[in-house]
Design a protein around this motif. Structure first.
Motif, mmCIF file in Angstrom:
data_model
loop_
_atom_site.group_PDB
_atom_site.id
_atom_site.type_symbol
_atom_site.label_atom_id
_atom_site.label_comp_id
_atom_site.label_asym_id
_atom_site.label_seq_id
_atom_site.Cartn_x
_atom_site.Cartn_y
_atom_site.Cartn_z
ATOM 1 N N ALA A 209 -11.250 12.094 -11.891
ATOM 2 C CA ALA A 209 -10.180 13.073 -11.668
ATOM 3 C C ALA A 209 -10.134 13.603 -10.240
ATOM 4 N N HIS B 236 -13.295 9.121 -15.621
ATOM 5 C CA HIS B 236 -11.861 8.998 -15.314
ATOM 6 C C HIS B 236 -11.515 9.373 -13.877
ATOM 7 N N THR C 2 -3.229 2.403 -3.606
ATOM 8 C CA THR C 2 -4.409 1.558 -3.675
ATOM 9 C C THR C 2 -4.450 0.628 -2.469
ATOM 10 N N ASN D 229 -5.598 8.140 -7.407
ATOM 11 C CA ASN D 229 -5.033 7.450 -8.566
ATOM 12 C C ASN D 229 -4.554 6.085 -8.087
ATOM 13 N N THR D 230 -5.246 5.024 -8.512
ATOM 14 C CA THR D 230 -4.917 3.691 -7.999
ATOM 15 C C THR D 230 -3.565 3.188 -8.494
ATOM 16 N N ARG D 231 -2.963 3.841 -9.487
ATOM 17 C CA ARG D 231 -1.605 3.470 -9.895
ATOM 18 C C ARG D 231 -0.577 3.993 -8.893
ATOM 19 N N LYS D 232 -0.974 5.004 -8.135
ATOM 20 C CA LYS D 232 -0.068 5.594 -7.137
ATOM 21 C C LYS D 232 -0.332 5.044 -5.747
#
Length: 417
Positions: free
Chosen positions: A64, A62, A73, A68-71
């Protein structure tokens, strides 16, 4: 309107290896340094200690410790005819976030370039002729030579407490090291890591074939060691949780224990977390950087003026910042003009699993990110390329990084799924 802060001598973007090292050197030279890190504070002693760090699902699967590619990228395409789409899953490269950056979860392989790597165009043209490199290859010299960089390679290896065996010293070759490497001004600060049975057998076989095996250079201490900044490292435990994990044993070198702990209390050093740099600001004539604008955790835009701006983020993020800040000329692949974004490259690896007979027990759980035996006989221009139709090469190694239970499940061909 961004809130303006008091001016500092230097503002540094990114608190990884290069950012913290630049801060250390500049602060001790009398420059007031402000480091901006987009992630949070973390430390080996508190955040990377076993057993909680040895969570393969959280950190290896995951990601950690990574962005975070959702935030945040980047977009990707295989060629210019495709539509660029955002990357939503991390693949080959794993950018870091937080104090120490990707220097926390790196695997610690610490290579020097071959001398010919830094003078690639001139080297190949001198050896094979001016027509050897096709026109459509952007091969070029770096502009600095191995001899110019060697003192800095040596210093960084000492900062990391690097383990290995020298192959070429200024006064001649050494047994057991890489005979193809450039001359060294000093041996590795630590002896090489102990090789398990797999890499040992690889080395024996390579030697029988006339090749030149040597231990992979590793940023893992193999004995008690104090680096030039005063950081203390301890011997590696071969725990198998190196790459994608932080090291709570103070054995794998990282920017926190090797640099940050030695600069954090200096009067000329300040670090701000959750500081997302948006752009580098310029003077009215566009010729001088005046500071950076960044976003705080509360969402406030802040302008930090500075005499010097150091861009010490990952290469892709530095390029992104230069593009959005209007710095330099963007590279155009059609006209092959411009420099910003040109010739980005990343490692390319291929591997196979080898299975021994029942009487050979490899114990793969006893591993490290940079544990293995290597040959460089097929790297760079260490062999004749005259009739091969390509240039360059690569090392061949037998490594033993881990035997972790989730991702490490090698099976012989024909095993039912």
């Amino acid at each position: 309107m961004a809130r303006r802060l008091a001016k500092t001598d230097v503002v540094i973007i990114g608190a990884g290896w290069t950012g913290l090292t630049a801060a250390y050197e500049l602060a001790h030279a009398g420059k007031r340094c402000v480091v901006l890190e987009r992630g949070s504070y973390r430390h080996d002693a508190d955040d990377f200690a076993a057993p909680k760090e040895h969570d393969e699902l959280k950190y290896a699967v995951h990601h950690a410790h990574m962005i975070n590619t959702r935030k945040e990228t980047l977009t990707f395409r295989n060629n210019a005819s495709q539509q660029a789409l955002p990357m939503r899953r991390l693949g080959s490269f794993l950018p870091g976030v937080g104090l120490g950056g990707a220097g926390i979860h790196w695997n610690g392989q610490l290579w020097r370039p071959l001398p010919s790597d830094l003078e690639m165009r001139s080297h190949y043209e001198n050896r094979y002729g001016a027509d050897f490199i096709p026109d459509d290859l952007n091969v070029q010299d770096w502009g600095v030579t191995y001899d110019e960089l060697e003192p800095h390679f040596d210093f960084y290896e000492k900062i990391c407490g690097t383990s290995g065996t020298a192959g070429q010293m200024a006064d001649g070759p050494r047994e057991g090291g890489n005979p193809f490497e450039g001359p060294r001004s000093a041996d590795y600060p630590n002896p090489p890591m102990r090789q398990p049975i797999g890499p040992t057998k690889f080395g024996e076989a390579a030697q029988k074939l006339g090749y030149h095996p040597f231990p992979l250079p590793a940023a893992n201490a193999t004995k008690e060691y104090t680096n030039p900044y005063g950081a203390k490292l301890h011997p590696c435990t071969y725990c198998g949780f190196c790459e994608r994990f932080g090291c709570g044993y103070y054995a794998k070198a990282d920017p926190i224990i090797c640099v940050y702990d030695q600069i954090k209390s200096h009067e000329n050093f300040e670090i701000r977390y959750q500081a997302q740099v948006l752009r580098v600001e310029k003077s009215e004539d566009g010729k001088t950087a005046t500071g950076v604008t960044y976003l705080t955790e509360a969402g406030e835009e802040v302008f930090q003026p500075a005499d010097i701006v150091c861009m010490n983020a990952y290469g892709l993020w530095n390029t992104h910042l230069m593009l959005v800040s209007g710095l330099g000329k963007p590279y155009d692949p059609k006209t092959r003009t411009g420099t910003v974004g040109r010739n980005y490259a990343y490692q390319t690896l291929a591997g196979v699993n080898v299975f021994f007979e029942d009487q050979v027990v490899t114990n793969p759980f006893m591993g490290a990110g940079a544990l293995g035996t290597v040959i460089d006989d097929f790297n760079g221009d260490n062999f004749d390329h005259s009739d091969l139709g390509f240039l360059g090469g690569g090392y061949i190694a037998c490594t033993q990084t881990n035997g972790r239970p989730i991702n490490y499940q090698p099976t012989p061909e024909g095993t039912p799924a």
